[in-house]
Design an enzyme around this catalytic site. Structure first.
Site, PDB file in Angstrom:
ATOM      1  N   CYS A  68     -91.708 -43.678 -38.503  1.00 46.59           N
ATOM      2  CA  CYS A  68     -93.079 -43.786 -38.002  1.00 46.59           C
ATOM      3  C   CYS A  68     -93.612 -42.425 -37.560  1.00 46.59           C
ATOM      4  CB  CYS A  68     -93.136 -44.720 -36.800  1.00 46.59           C
ATOM      5  SG  CYS A  68     -92.767 -46.427 -37.168  1.00 46.59           S
ATOM      6  N   GLU A  70     -95.122 -41.542 -34.805  1.00 43.03           N
ATOM      7  CA  GLU A  70     -94.824 -41.179 -33.418  1.00 43.03           C
ATOM      8  C   GLU A  70     -93.445 -40.537 -33.306  1.00 43.03           C
ATOM      9  OE1 GLU A  70     -95.890 -44.072 -34.706  1.00 43.03           O
ATOM     10  OE2 GLU A  70     -96.508 -45.434 -33.116  1.00 43.03           O
ATOM     11  N   CYS A 101     -94.906 -49.421 -32.702  1.00 40.46           N
ATOM     12  CA  CYS A 101     -93.851 -50.413 -32.915  1.00 40.46           C
ATOM     13  C   CYS A 101     -92.801 -50.314 -31.806  1.00 40.46           C
ATOM     14  CB  CYS A 101     -93.203 -50.225 -34.292  1.00 40.46           C
ATOM     15  SG  CYS A 101     -91.978 -48.899 -34.345  1.00 40.46           S
TER      16      CYS A 101
HETATM   17  N1  THU Z   1     -96.006 -47.233 -38.601  1.00 37.40           N
HETATM   18  C1  THU Z   1     -96.093 -46.097 -37.831  1.00 37.40           C
HETATM   19  O1  THU Z   1     -96.095 -44.977 -38.357  1.00 37.40           O
HETATM   20  N2  THU Z   1     -96.158 -46.241 -36.491  1.00 37.40           N
HETATM   21  C2  THU Z   1     -96.125 -47.445 -35.842  1.00 37.40           C
HETATM   22  O2  THU Z   1     -96.015 -47.482 -34.619  1.00 37.40           O
HETATM   23  C3  THU Z   1     -96.248 -48.690 -36.604  1.00 37.40           C
HETATM   24  C4  THU Z   1     -95.968 -48.573 -38.061  1.00 37.40           C
HETATM   25  C5  THU Z   1     -95.920 -47.089 -40.051  1.00 37.40           C
HETATM   26  C6  THU Z   1     -94.589 -47.474 -40.640  1.00 37.40           C
HETATM   27  C7  THU Z   1     -94.984 -47.790 -42.073  1.00 37.40           C
HETATM   28  O3  THU Z   1     -94.994 -46.588 -42.817  1.00 37.40           O
HETATM   29  C8  THU Z   1     -96.405 -48.297 -41.976  1.00 37.40           C
HETATM   30  O4  THU Z   1     -96.867 -47.918 -40.685  1.00 37.40           O
HETATM   31  C9  THU Z   1     -96.551 -49.797 -42.137  1.00 37.40           C
HETATM   32  O5  THU Z   1     -95.665 -50.472 -41.306  1.00 37.40           O
END
Ligand code: THU
Length: 149
Positions: A68, A70, A101
């Site tokens: 992700c 973050e 997440c």
């Molecule tokens: N994702 C993030 O980058 N940060 C989050 O806190 C939630 C999800 C990304 C992971 C994946 O590449 C996409 O969003 C869809 O889940």
């Protein structure tokens, strides 16, 4: 939800505009590698001594390897020797603010339970919260230090 109207983040002997942090997160979002989800996310953080780092989500054909935005930003800061994270912004190309997440919440908490977290939507409207608020009853290092009977 709030808009940025001149809000400042206080760091050592200085202030940093929240709007700038959100713009950095938005710029990082443009680098997202998202061929599988097509869901770009950007993040930017500022450390207590005023250093800034950004991150985007990076996906993989082996889906579970995705990192992700973050965590990318946090791991960049830690790698550069900056663990004292004051504030982190996360933005999605979404109507609703892009809520972090669970894995990212746990990683934020590790470095600062009082970390300010600004969760934004595509227009930069945001909700402000804290790492400790995002993850109640977190797993922390105290758990590791218990004797078993
Ligand atoms: N994702 C993030 O980058 N940060 C989050 O806190 C939630 C999800 C990304 C992971 C994946 O590449 C996409 O969003 C869809 O889940």
């Amino acid at each position: 939800m709030s808009d940025t109207n001149e809000k400042m983040i206080s760091v050592q002997g200085a202030v940093f505009p929240l709007e700038k942090l959100l713009n950095m997160a938005k710029t990082a979002m443009q680098q997202a590698y998202v061929p599988y989800s097509n869901f770009p996310v950007g993040s930017a953080l500022i450390t207590k001594n005023g250093n800034v780092y950004s991150g985007c989500n990076v996906e993989n054909a082996s889906y579970g390897l995705t990192c992700c935005a973050e965590r990318v930003a946090i791991f960049k800061a830690v790698t550069e020797g900056n663990r004292d994270i004051k504030a982190l912004a996360v933005i999605g190309n979404t109507e609703l603010p892009c809520s972090p997440c669970g894995a990212c919440r746990q990683v934020m908490y590790e470095f600062n339970p009082d970390m300010e977290v600004y969760i934004a939507n595509k227009d930069g409207d945001y909700v402000k919260t804290y790492a400790g608020e995002l993850l109640p009853a977190q797993f922390d290092s105290r758990m590791l230090n218990q004797e078993s009977e």
